[in-house]
Design a protein around this motif. Structure first.
Motif, PDB file in Angstrom:
ATOM      1  N   VAL A  67     -12.096  -6.479   4.900  1.00  0.00           N
ATOM      2  CA  VAL A  67     -10.872  -6.273   5.704  1.00  0.00           C
ATOM      3  C   VAL A  67      -9.806  -5.528   4.886  1.00  0.00           C
ATOM      4  CG1 VAL A  67     -10.049  -8.651   5.228  1.00  0.00           C
ATOM      5  CG2 VAL A  67      -9.060  -7.337   7.117  1.00  0.00           C
ATOM      6  N   THR A  68      -9.407  -4.418   5.429  1.00  0.00           N
ATOM      7  CA  THR A  68      -8.281  -3.646   4.879  1.00  0.00           C
ATOM      8  C   THR A  68      -7.470  -3.167   6.076  1.00  0.00           C
ATOM      9  OG1 THR A  68      -9.234  -1.421   5.052  1.00  0.00           O
ATOM     10  CG2 THR A  68      -9.800  -2.687   3.067  1.00  0.00           C
ATOM     11  N   VAL A  69      -6.263  -2.703   5.784  1.00  0.00           N
ATOM     12  CA  VAL A  69      -5.511  -2.064   6.848  1.00  0.00           C
ATOM     13  C   VAL A  69      -6.164  -0.708   7.078  1.00  0.00           C
ATOM     14  CG1 VAL A  69      -3.838  -1.064   5.231  1.00  0.00           C
ATOM     15  CG2 VAL A  69      -3.189  -1.412   7.609  1.00  0.00           C
ATOM     16  N   ILE A  74       1.244   2.798   2.873  1.00  0.00           N
ATOM     17  CA  ILE A  74       2.587   3.326   2.613  1.00  0.00           C
ATOM     18  C   ILE A  74       3.351   3.447   3.932  1.00  0.00           C
ATOM     19  CG2 ILE A  74       3.697   5.540   2.009  1.00  0.00           C
ATOM     20  CD1 ILE A  74       1.544   5.525  -0.344  1.00  0.00           C
ATOM     21  N   TYR A  75       2.636   3.662   4.998  1.00  0.00           N
ATOM     22  CA  TYR A  75       3.255   3.721   6.323  1.00  0.00           C
ATOM     23  C   TYR A  75       3.202   2.353   7.006  1.00  0.00           C
ATOM     24  CZ  TYR A  75       4.732   5.726  10.749  1.00  0.00           C
ATOM     25  OH  TYR A  75       5.436   6.005  11.886  1.00  0.00           O
ATOM     26  N   TYR A  76       2.172   1.570   6.676  1.00  0.00           N
ATOM     27  CA  TYR A  76       2.038   0.230   7.260  1.00  0.00           C
ATOM     28  C   TYR A  76       2.817  -0.757   6.381  1.00  0.00           C
ATOM     29  CZ  TYR A  76      -0.133  -3.879   9.403  1.00  0.00           C
ATOM     30  OH  TYR A  76      -0.354  -5.077  10.060  1.00  0.00           O
ATOM     31  N   SER A  77       4.098  -0.571   6.281  1.00  0.00           N
ATOM     32  CA  SER A  77       4.982  -1.472   5.534  1.00  0.00           C
ATOM     33  C   SER A  77       6.392  -1.198   6.056  1.00  0.00           C
ATOM     34  CB  SER A  77       4.884  -1.228   4.027  1.00  0.00           C
ATOM     35  OG  SER A  77       4.831   0.143   3.734  1.00  0.00           O
ATOM     36  N   SER A  79      10.068  -0.054   6.515  1.00  0.00           N
ATOM     37  CA  SER A  79      10.798   1.094   5.965  1.00  0.00           C
ATOM     38  C   SER A  79      11.858   0.629   4.959  1.00  0.00           C
ATOM     39  CB  SER A  79      11.462   1.887   7.092  1.00  0.00           C
ATOM     40  OG  SER A  79      12.362   1.050   7.788  1.00  0.00           O
ATOM     41  N   PHE A  80      12.382  -0.584   5.191  1.00  0.00           N
ATOM     42  CA  PHE A  80      13.440  -1.080   4.312  1.00  0.00           C
ATOM     43  C   PHE A  80      12.889  -1.867   3.126  1.00  0.00           C
ATOM     44  CE2 PHE A  80      12.749  -3.987   7.859  1.00  0.00           C
ATOM     45  CZ  PHE A  80      12.520  -5.194   7.205  1.00  0.00           C
ATOM     46  N   GLU A  81      11.583  -2.049   3.063  1.00  0.00           N
ATOM     47  CA  GLU A  81      10.969  -2.782   1.948  1.00  0.00           C
ATOM     48  C   GLU A  81       9.656  -2.117   1.581  1.00  0.00           C
ATOM     49  OE1 GLU A  81      11.206  -4.903  -0.410  1.00  0.00           O
ATOM     50  OE2 GLU A  81      13.244  -5.495   0.079  1.00  0.00           O
ATOM     51  N   GLN A  82       9.766  -0.950   0.981  1.00  0.00           N
ATOM     52  CA  GLN A  82       8.548  -0.268   0.574  1.00  0.00           C
ATOM     53  C   GLN A  82       8.076  -0.871  -0.748  1.00  0.00           C
ATOM     54  OE1 GLN A  82       8.927   4.041   1.170  1.00  0.00           O
ATOM     55  NE2 GLN A  82      10.682   3.522   2.423  1.00  0.00           N
ATOM     56  N   SER A  83       6.773  -0.798  -0.934  1.00  0.00           N
ATOM     57  CA  SER A  83       6.199  -1.436  -2.113  1.00  0.00           C
ATOM     58  C   SER A  83       5.499  -0.391  -2.976  1.00  0.00           C
ATOM     59  CB  SER A  83       5.190  -2.500  -1.655  1.00  0.00           C
ATOM     60  OG  SER A  83       4.404  -2.913  -2.739  1.00  0.00           O
ATOM     61  N   ALA A  84       5.577  -0.597  -4.281  1.00  0.00           N
ATOM     62  CA  ALA A  84       4.846   0.293  -5.197  1.00  0.00           C
ATOM     63  C   ALA A  84       3.677  -0.468  -5.822  1.00  0.00           C
ATOM     64  CB  ALA A  84       5.791   0.803  -6.269  1.00  0.00           C
ATOM     65  N   GLU A  85       3.277  -1.560  -5.162  1.00  0.00           N
ATOM     66  CA  GLU A  85       2.237  -2.409  -5.747  1.00  0.00           C
ATOM     67  C   GLU A  85       0.837  -2.126  -5.198  1.00  0.00           C
ATOM     68  OE1 GLU A  85       3.242  -4.393  -8.203  1.00  0.00           O
ATOM     69  OE2 GLU A  85       5.241  -3.632  -7.770  1.00  0.00           O
ATOM     70  N   TRP A  86       0.723  -1.292  -4.189  1.00  0.00           N
ATOM     71  CA  TRP A  86      -0.592  -1.080  -3.575  1.00  0.00           C
ATOM     72  C   TRP A  86      -1.552  -0.459  -4.585  1.00  0.00           C
ATOM     73  CZ3 TRP A  86       0.493  -3.910   0.300  1.00  0.00           C
ATOM     74  CH2 TRP A  86       1.642  -3.760   1.035  1.00  0.00           C
ATOM     75  N   THR A  87      -2.811  -0.898  -4.541  1.00  0.00           N
ATOM     76  CA  THR A  87      -3.792  -0.328  -5.479  1.00  0.00           C
ATOM     77  C   THR A  87      -4.629   0.778  -4.833  1.00  0.00           C
ATOM     78  OG1 THR A  87      -5.388  -2.027  -4.871  1.00  0.00           O
ATOM     79  CG2 THR A  87      -4.002  -2.463  -6.811  1.00  0.00           C
ATOM     80  N   THR A  88      -4.587   0.851  -3.495  1.00  0.00           N
ATOM     81  CA  THR A  88      -5.287   1.942  -2.812  1.00  0.00           C
ATOM     82  C   THR A  88      -4.416   2.360  -1.614  1.00  0.00           C
ATOM     83  OG1 THR A  88      -6.473   0.815  -1.036  1.00  0.00           O
ATOM     84  CG2 THR A  88      -7.473   0.694  -3.205  1.00  0.00           C
ATOM     85  N   PHE A  89      -4.746   3.521  -1.025  1.00  0.00           N
ATOM     86  CA  PHE A  89      -3.957   3.974   0.121  1.00  0.00           C
ATOM     87  C   PHE A  89      -4.150   3.066   1.334  1.00  0.00           C
ATOM     88  CE2 PHE A  89      -3.362   7.788  -2.343  1.00  0.00           C
ATOM     89  CZ  PHE A  89      -2.061   8.127  -2.001  1.00  0.00           C
ATOM     90  N   TYR A  90      -5.295   2.389   1.400  1.00  0.00           N
ATOM     91  CA  TYR A  90      -5.565   1.461   2.510  1.00  0.00           C
ATOM     92  C   TYR A  90      -5.730   0.071   1.882  1.00  0.00           C
ATOM     93  CZ  TYR A  90      -6.382   5.630   5.311  1.00  0.00           C
ATOM     94  OH  TYR A  90      -6.239   6.835   5.958  1.00  0.00           O
ATOM     95  N   ALA A  91      -4.636  -0.662   1.807  1.00  0.00           N
ATOM     96  CA  ALA A  91      -4.646  -1.904   1.028  1.00  0.00           C
ATOM     97  C   ALA A  91      -5.554  -2.965   1.639  1.00  0.00           C
ATOM     98  CB  ALA A  91      -3.223  -2.449   0.936  1.00  0.00           C
ATOM     99  N   PRO A  92      -6.201  -3.763   0.785  1.00  0.00           N
ATOM    100  CA  PRO A  92      -6.988  -4.890   1.301  1.00  0.00           C
ATOM    101  C   PRO A  92      -6.078  -6.034   1.766  1.00  0.00           C
ATOM    102  CG  PRO A  92      -7.053  -4.831  -1.100  1.00  0.00           C
ATOM    103  CD  PRO A  92      -6.296  -3.608  -0.660  1.00  0.00           C
ATOM    104  N   GLN A  93      -6.710  -6.959   2.477  1.00  0.00           N
ATOM    105  CA  GLN A  93      -5.963  -8.085   3.060  1.00  0.00           C
ATOM    106  C   GLN A  93      -5.163  -8.858   2.011  1.00  0.00           C
ATOM    107  OE1 GLN A  93      -7.525 -11.348   2.399  1.00  0.00           O
ATOM    108  NE2 GLN A  93      -6.147 -12.626   3.629  1.00  0.00           N
ATOM    109  N   SER A  94      -5.752  -9.063   0.823  1.00  0.00           N
ATOM    110  CA  SER A  94      -5.065  -9.890  -0.181  1.00  0.00           C
ATOM    111  C   SER A  94      -3.716  -9.253  -0.555  1.00  0.00           C
ATOM    112  CB  SER A  94      -5.937 -10.050  -1.431  1.00  0.00           C
ATOM    113  OG  SER A  94      -6.266  -8.765  -1.930  1.00  0.00           O
ATOM    114  N   THR A 193     -18.713  -3.869  17.568  1.00  0.00           N
ATOM    115  CA  THR A 193     -18.565  -2.710  16.676  1.00  0.00           C
ATOM    116  C   THR A 193     -17.201  -2.048  16.907  1.00  0.00           C
ATOM    117  OG1 THR A 193     -19.755  -1.375  18.287  1.00  0.00           O
ATOM    118  CG2 THR A 193     -21.044  -2.206  16.424  1.00  0.00           C
ATOM    119  N   GLY A 194     -16.151  -2.890  17.057  1.00  0.00           N
ATOM    120  CA  GLY A 194     -14.782  -2.367  17.115  1.00  0.00           C
ATOM    121  C   GLY A 194     -14.261  -2.197  15.685  1.00  0.00           C
ATOM    122  N   ALA A 195     -12.929  -2.114  15.557  1.00  0.00           N
ATOM    123  CA  ALA A 195     -12.318  -1.892  14.235  1.00  0.00           C
ATOM    124  C   ALA A 195     -12.754  -2.964  13.235  1.00  0.00           C
ATOM    125  CB  ALA A 195     -10.799  -1.895  14.375  1.00  0.00           C
ATOM    126  N   THR A 196     -12.951  -4.197  13.711  1.00  0.00           N
ATOM    127  CA  THR A 196     -13.348  -5.291  12.821  1.00  0.00           C
ATOM    128  C   THR A 196     -14.822  -5.186  12.438  1.00  0.00           C
ATOM    129  OG1 THR A 196     -11.686  -6.724  13.839  1.00  0.00           O
ATOM    130  CG2 THR A 196     -13.447  -7.814  12.633  1.00  0.00           C
TER     131      THR A 196
END
Ligand code: NAP
Length: 525
Positions: A67-69, A74-77, A79-94, A193-196
């Motif tokens: 499961v990832t977004v 960077i867009y799925y966060s 606008s007033f609380e952007q994070s620089a902690e993501w390890t990939t462009f499509y962050a995992p659930q954790s 066989t949807g998004a999930t």
């Protein structure tokens, strides 16, 4: 927030009552975002009730493997609380759950949250101008305002397959993953066989002894343009002013606007859907060698009729010798096997249901009955007249009540954009009520009719009305059949929520006896 005793006047025994100005239901991203903005605006007397024992909503509940977004984080966060902690462009659930907790800590949201509190129903009491919300624990909440933030995917859907209950092996819905279960070497069936399903299938393929994928409708799967975010990039995101907003803007312009454009404005973006379709066909051809298998995996309808999905591993999973794609309809599940209509029995140990959620069905959004001034529930109103709300957030006959994820509110693939837009709407109205000293606000019927006329007129642009979606899913019998997607884009939706005239609401100083049961806060209307 005050705990007060009260004599029980309700049908079930009341353990106690709590009162607050604003009750928010749900402590997922929408509840957290609402809380942050309420605090920022100086509305401190609010309680968030949450049915689970921790916050995070969809990112707490959906922890299935893979499961990832699936749009850039960077867009799925916010606008007033952007994070620089993501390890990939499509962050995992954790990482997304971590983001929820960081936000809650930073803004002290949990000071307002009451956990393990399942709301059973909420009812507007016109004599006191209060929302009376009953919970399974017996606590009754009395609030001036009610905001539902229970998410669009709160109620999991199990497949309606005969015999499911008689299956003696393990059954798991994607939303309630059993991390203690060892799939190693097991005979596994995945339905959906949807998004999930697209995310789960490649992961299970690597560990299962045998994996049967039961596909009813094929899905267009686009290659996922994912990349790790390394220390240099993270440094730049932290320290270079404007760098993160630029990445957000690029994500919006390059991914969200065109992809959502296909869904919401196929008339304009149909050419792009055809290009995407071509890229998906190449993706299938590169990943799958058997032409018969390729044909089974290739949809006949336009790209976008089902929510766009992304994976670099989904199609190639079917090249593995332990994976079988089954397209014959399931007839039944018996004690130990899935049986298809051709009579084939496939013995399994575990059945994984990636079968989605009940959305816009009775009491699914919000996830409990809400009764307005006429004593009728919102679900009943919608069942009679179709899913309608003013800009997805308010409904006449339901004063002092706001929805997040209401009908026709989806205007982006980033649900966080949608949350921000809804919260902007709600805060504008609440602030205006405070400025006017009003205790009762209600959107006018004319405003909702005007907004819905606009929505229905624009529906003809959407893919379901103007593309070829035959075979893509449930038939869309009429224009009101898919009440989620608003034919606009998230920027236009933001402008709409920011600037609609507040005269679309009636602001009254309601003749209330007292606010809640707390006489010390009685209002002087
Ligand atoms: P979904 O899109 O509703 O897909 C459900 C799947 O189960 C479909 O393939 C459906 O087939 C199949 N199915 C249902 N009942 C069946 C039956 N009786 N027999 C055979 N197949 C059956 O659900 P989802 O994949 O869980 O996605 C739900 C939503 O979650 C998505 O819209 C998406 O927005 C969200 N999501 C988001 C992310 C993210 O990264 N942001 C990731 C995953 C999911 P039919 O198509 O034939 O009905």
């Amino acid at each position: 927030m005050k705990l007060i005793d009260s004599s029980a006047t309700h049908a079930r025994p009341v353990i106690r009552e709590k009162s607050c100005e604003i009750l928010v239901v749900g402590a997922g991203l929408s509840g957290i975002g609402t809380a942050i903005k309420l605090k920022e605006a100086g509305f401190d007397d609010f309680i968030i009730v949450e049915r689970a024992g921790s916050l995070g909503g969809t990112w707490r509940d959906n922890s299935y493997p893979g499961v990832t977004v699936d749009i850039p984080t960077i867009y799925y966060s916010f606008s007033f609380e952007q994070s620089a902690e993501w390890t990939t462009f499509y962050a995992p659930q954790s990482e997304l759950l971590g983001y929820c907790h960081r936000l809650a800590d930073k803004y002290q949201v949990e000071d307002h949250v009451v956990y393990d509190t399942l709301v059973e129903q909420s009812r507007y009491d016109g004599t006191r101008n209060e929302w009376v919300t009953q919970t399974a624990s017996g606590v009754v909440y009395r609030s001036r305002f009610l905001i539902t933030a229970t998410g669009l995917f709160a109620v999991p859907r199990l497949p309606d397959i005969p015999g499911l209950k008689s299956f003696a092996g393990k059954t798991m819905h994607s939303k309630a993953w059993d991390h203690g279960y060892d799939f190693g070497g097991k005979q596994v069936a995945v339905i959906g066989t949807g998004a999930t399903g697209v995310q789960i299938i490649p992961e299970l393929a690597e560990v299962a002894g045998k994996l049967y994928v039961f596909q009813r409708t094929p899905t267009w799967v686009f290659p996922k343009p994912d990349k790790p975010i390394g220390p240099k990039m993270r440094w730049a995101m932290r320290h270079i002013p404007g760098f993160q907003p630029l990445l957000r803007l690029l994500s919006f312009a390059a991914i969200d606007m065109p992809l959502f454009g296909i869904l919401g404005n196929f008339q304009r973006y149909g050419w792009l859907a055809r290009r995407m379709r071509g890229l998906c066909i190449r993706h299938i051809a590169r990943s799958v060698s058997d032409p018969a298998l390729r044909a089974k995996l290739t949809p006949t309808f336009d790209f976008g009729c089902r929510r766009p999905t992304f994976s670099n591993k989904f199609y190639s999973a079917f090249e593995r010798p332990n994976v079988e794609l089954v397209t014959d309809r399931i007839q039944q599940v018996d004690e130990h096997a899935v049986v298809t209509v051709d009579g084939t029995e496939r013995p399994i140990d575990v059945l994984v249901c990636a079968t989605g959620f009940h959305v816009f069905e009775k009491d699914t959004n919000p996830a409990f009955p809400v009764y307005g001034t006429a004593g009728e529930s919102l679900s009943e109103v919608w069942a009679r007249g179709g899913h309608e709300a003013f800009k997805g957030s308010a409904v006449p006959g339901f004063p002092n009540f706001f929805l997040i994820y209401g009908p026709y509110s989806v205007s982006s693939l980033s649900f966080i954009r949608m949350i921000e837009n809804a919260v902007l709407h709600i805060l504008r109205v609440l602030k205006e009520a405070r400025r006017l000293g009003a205790s009762r606000v209600e959107v006018t019927s004319e405003a909702m009719e005007q907004d819905m006329s606009w929505v229905y007129a624009r529906n003809s642009r959407r893919i379901w009305e103007s593309g070829n979606c035959v075979g893509a899913g449930p038939p869309r019998a009429n224009l009101k059949a898919n009440p989620s997607i608003r034919s606009t884009n998230s920027f236009a939706a933001w402008k709409d929520q920011r600037f609609f005239p507040l005269s679309h609401y009636r602001f009254d100083r309601a003749p209330v006896v007292a606010f809640a049961a707390d006489e010390s806060r009685a209002v002087a209307e």
